[in-house]
Design a protein around this motif. Sequence first.
Motif: not given
Length: 353
Positions: A215, A217-220, A222-223, A225
């Motif tokens: 993924n 996108d780092p926010y994606g 993180e989601k 994880n």
Amino acid sequence: MSEKVMVKGTEAIGEAALRAGCRHYFGYPITPQSELTEYMARRLPELEGVFLQAESEVSAVNMIYGGACTGKRVMTSTSSPGFSLMQEGMSYIAGAELPSVFVNVVRGGPGLGDIQPAQCDYFQATKGGGHGDYRLVVYGPESLQEAVELTIKSFDIADKYRNPVLILADGMLGQMMEPVSFPEFKDLNSFVDHSDWAMVGTKMERDAHRVTSFNIDPYGLEKMNIKFQKKYKEIVENEKMYEEYMLDDAEVVIVAYGTIGRIAKSVAKMAREKGIKAGVFRPITLWPYPYEALAKHTDKANMFFTVEMSAGQMIEDVKLAVNGKKPVEFYGRMGGVVPTPGEIFAKLMELVK
């Protein structure tokens, strides 16, 4: 359950996997687990399954990734250096949430080491040998009968949580022979339906499934994880297993897992013959570790005594459970040396004087 038959440890695990519904095995021979690979090579064609000897452990783990993507029950087995080679793939499999079962028949290390039994892969197994915030469910059987039961359970747990599961055995368990009862073969049509995510073909009736851990996108990511951590929390709450042996009045709690757990029971008996109230706490799930169950013995016990075939790895989890309330002592042998009940008992006597 069948009548008991005398069988070698590696072969018992292989037969249990077949009866659990595993029809796809990818592996590479390495002592002391090669007989498991040989057993699957012989038995899977009889069950219209797929056996493939990979060119390396790296190849094998990536074949497991591919097989698991289809939602089928897949397994590989190896020993310590081979398991090290699988760690990148293990992280990918955990990140893609693919149910799969791994067997590591541990031998002495580090490096190439030797082919004798050891428990020196505990950190690698329970703390995550690959990259990322992932977890394996890890079982440490003490006998061949328990290994059979935990192997079958491993496939169910892998399916339930879409997570890889590891059987952490040692060379002694892999090579010993014991009488074992096997359950009947499971109905292949009774398993968890993975068609909502697995790559089983679209028949032009739906969008294609995409199975990946990537993924950008780092926010994606993180989601993703955060979702994984919720799953791991659920596993911690529901899947801990352990055995308590003569602990009702124990003043000394011997903590050991796997085959050393069996030896520890003999030590506890020897201690009680000398008037020392000893008992054994044996974690069966090495992750999730049964911290709370062990911690409750801090009220009565005067000392905790951890015994391992390593320089001391599980002792860190024992110390976390005890939380400084009582002393935690250690005895271990390395390099594939199996400690005898007598030498463990002698060390215990030194500690209680």
